[in-house]
Design a protein around this motif. Sequence first.
Motif, PDB file in Angstrom:
ATOM      1  N   ASP A 147       1.439  -1.546   8.724  1.00  0.00           N
ATOM      2  CA  ASP A 147       0.348  -1.069   7.633  1.00  0.00           C
ATOM      3  C   ASP A 147       0.528  -2.140   6.371  1.00  0.00           C
ATOM      4  O   ASP A 147      -0.282  -2.491   5.874  1.00  0.00           O
ATOM      5  CB  ASP A 147       0.922   0.295   7.209  1.00  0.00           C
ATOM      6  CG  ASP A 147       0.522   1.408   8.269  1.00  0.00           C
ATOM      7  OD1 ASP A 147      -0.139   1.119   8.894  1.00  0.00           O
ATOM      8  OD2 ASP A 147       1.039   2.481   8.264  1.00  0.00           O
TER       9      ASP A 147
ATOM     10  N   ALA B  86      -7.161  -1.802   0.504  1.00  0.00           N
ATOM     11  CA  ALA B  86      -6.453  -3.116  -0.095  1.00  0.00           C
ATOM     12  C   ALA B  86      -7.674  -4.083  -0.532  1.00  0.00           C
ATOM     13  O   ALA B  86      -7.338  -4.649  -1.891  1.00  0.00           O
ATOM     14  CB  ALA B  86      -5.775  -3.612   0.951  1.00  0.00           C
TER      15      ALA B  86
ATOM     16  N   TYR C  98      -6.117  -7.524   0.999  1.00  0.00           N
ATOM     17  CA  TYR C  98      -5.760  -7.812  -0.432  1.00  0.00           C
ATOM     18  C   TYR C  98      -6.203  -9.550  -0.370  1.00  0.00           C
ATOM     19  O   TYR C  98      -7.007  -9.959  -1.202  1.00  0.00           O
ATOM     20  CB  TYR C  98      -4.399  -7.669  -0.794  1.00  0.00           C
ATOM     21  CG  TYR C  98      -4.252  -7.381  -2.435  1.00  0.00           C
ATOM     22  CD1 TYR C  98      -4.135  -6.220  -2.803  1.00  0.00           C
ATOM     23  CD2 TYR C  98      -4.221  -8.326  -3.193  1.00  0.00           C
ATOM     24  CE1 TYR C  98      -3.985  -5.891  -4.106  1.00  0.00           C
ATOM     25  CE2 TYR C  98      -4.192  -8.277  -4.717  1.00  0.00           C
ATOM     26  CZ  TYR C  98      -4.134  -6.970  -4.986  1.00  0.00           C
ATOM     27  OH  TYR C  98      -3.887  -6.805  -6.495  1.00  0.00           O
TER      28      TYR C  98
ATOM     29  N   GLY D 125       0.791  -1.146  -0.123  1.00  0.00           N
ATOM     30  CA  GLY D 125       0.104   0.106   0.114  1.00  0.00           C
ATOM     31  C   GLY D 125       0.852   1.245   0.155  1.00  0.00           C
ATOM     32  O   GLY D 125       0.311   2.172   0.468  1.00  0.00           O
TER      33      GLY D 125
ATOM     34  N   TYR E 267      -2.387  -4.356   5.008  1.00  0.00           N
ATOM     35  CA  TYR E 267      -2.693  -4.127   3.455  1.00  0.00           C
ATOM     36  C   TYR E 267      -2.810  -5.324   2.717  1.00  0.00           C
ATOM     37  O   TYR E 267      -3.705  -5.737   2.050  1.00  0.00           O
ATOM     38  CB  TYR E 267      -1.611  -3.150   2.872  1.00  0.00           C
ATOM     39  CG  TYR E 267      -1.883  -3.046   1.297  1.00  0.00           C
ATOM     40  CD1 TYR E 267      -2.707  -2.017   1.169  1.00  0.00           C
ATOM     41  CD2 TYR E 267      -1.484  -3.790   0.361  1.00  0.00           C
ATOM     42  CE1 TYR E 267      -3.252  -1.677  -0.490  1.00  0.00           C
ATOM     43  CE2 TYR E 267      -1.910  -3.696  -0.908  1.00  0.00           C
ATOM     44  CZ  TYR E 267      -2.413  -2.480  -1.448  1.00  0.00           C
ATOM     45  OH  TYR E 267      -3.007  -2.373  -2.818  1.00  0.00           O
TER      46      TYR E 267
ATOM     47  N   LEU F  68      -7.252   1.522   5.619  1.00  0.00           N
ATOM     48  CA  LEU F  68      -6.120   0.747   4.690  1.00  0.00           C
ATOM     49  C   LEU F  68      -6.427  -0.358   4.314  1.00  0.00           C
ATOM     50  O   LEU F  68      -6.426  -1.003   3.232  1.00  0.00           O
ATOM     51  CB  LEU F  68      -5.114   0.546   5.754  1.00  0.00           C
ATOM     52  CG  LEU F  68      -3.626  -0.048   5.174  1.00  0.00           C
ATOM     53  CD1 LEU F  68      -3.144   0.816   3.925  1.00  0.00           C
ATOM     54  CD2 LEU F  68      -2.611  -0.237   6.179  1.00  0.00           C
TER      55      LEU F  68
END
Length: 362
Positions: free
Chosen positions: A275, A359, A283, A268, A279, A355
């Motif tokens: 983070d 993702a 995903y 990301g 992310y 976030l």
Amino acid sequence: ENRKCQNLRPTYSGTLLCSLNLRLKSFVESTARSAGLFNMAATMARMSSTCDVTRMTLTPPVRTMAPAVRLAKSHRQRLQPVCVHTPLRSNSPISHQAPMEVAQPSEVEQSVAVDNAAYISDAAVCSIEAALDDGQSIKALRRFDANLRALTLDNWRTKLRPVLNELAFNLESFNPAFAATVLKVQCSIGHSDYVRRDTALAALIQPLAGEYGMHNDAPQGKTHRQLFAEWYEGLWGEPLEALMAEGTRPVASEKLYGQMMRDIMSGGQTSDPVDQACYAMGYNLAIEYMASYEKPWMLHAFRDLNKRVLAPVGLALKEWLFLEVHAEGDHAEAEHAELGHSAITAFVPAEREALLRGAALD
């Protein structure tokens, strides 16, 4: 639980509803005994024995607690707030109908509750999954399903061969994506909570291991690549190597693979290890959630093709394990989606919800 039931596939509705019914039965029995209302518990027992859940019609996606998730349950139990119930004194004139008293939580229990509040909720993850239901991916999956169901005796070989060439690459290309997600979470070591990281990894490793025939409490079976090769040979009447030898590049699958790996490995566009892990997990959630639609649809589409086109001309497909293992049973894509979901609720801080959502949409 009611919201989840509304989003079930028929294949799994009976299992989950029976589970919910048994949990309700257990709750009623325990509370009824303490309140002197055992007749109500007996009534519930009779209801559970006669309930016909198989007649209920429900729609995707499935949200069941996968059996393999129990592997990490001992960790999650340490993260759950504890509520201690103390019954009223036995000589109370209204003890048979009064509610339970709830003891004040200890300092440790209060700290656990505060800690849980700092992490993303199940409802928040469900809302991200609901957003995926309106995305472009689900529309593409519906088009693919419709195209499979439109195949005829005259065109199925011509149209399906390039698709199978793409699938041979595409299906394997998700393994690096799963491995990259595990890597990103593991690399948050020193920056994330020890127990929560371990709990998430115990869930995330299972779909990846399953690709190579490894499942909890079972001998190692065939890899999914072997199963695909056997399915292809049963459908096409030739070894998969013959298709590979043609050398046709799976352009669409290679493009998707390249984009997935760039996205996950870049985390990301952030340098923070937590983070990046969050992310990658968002995903991964989208990949598994979409697959929980794709694989059952694909199984049913090929059953339809077999019935309409192949069987009438003596080409009935006899090898179904590749499709069935992804669509049905204990190790299907629905279980993998649940594992990804549970890993997120164990690991991702609540402040990273945006976030995570970004993702999944990526």
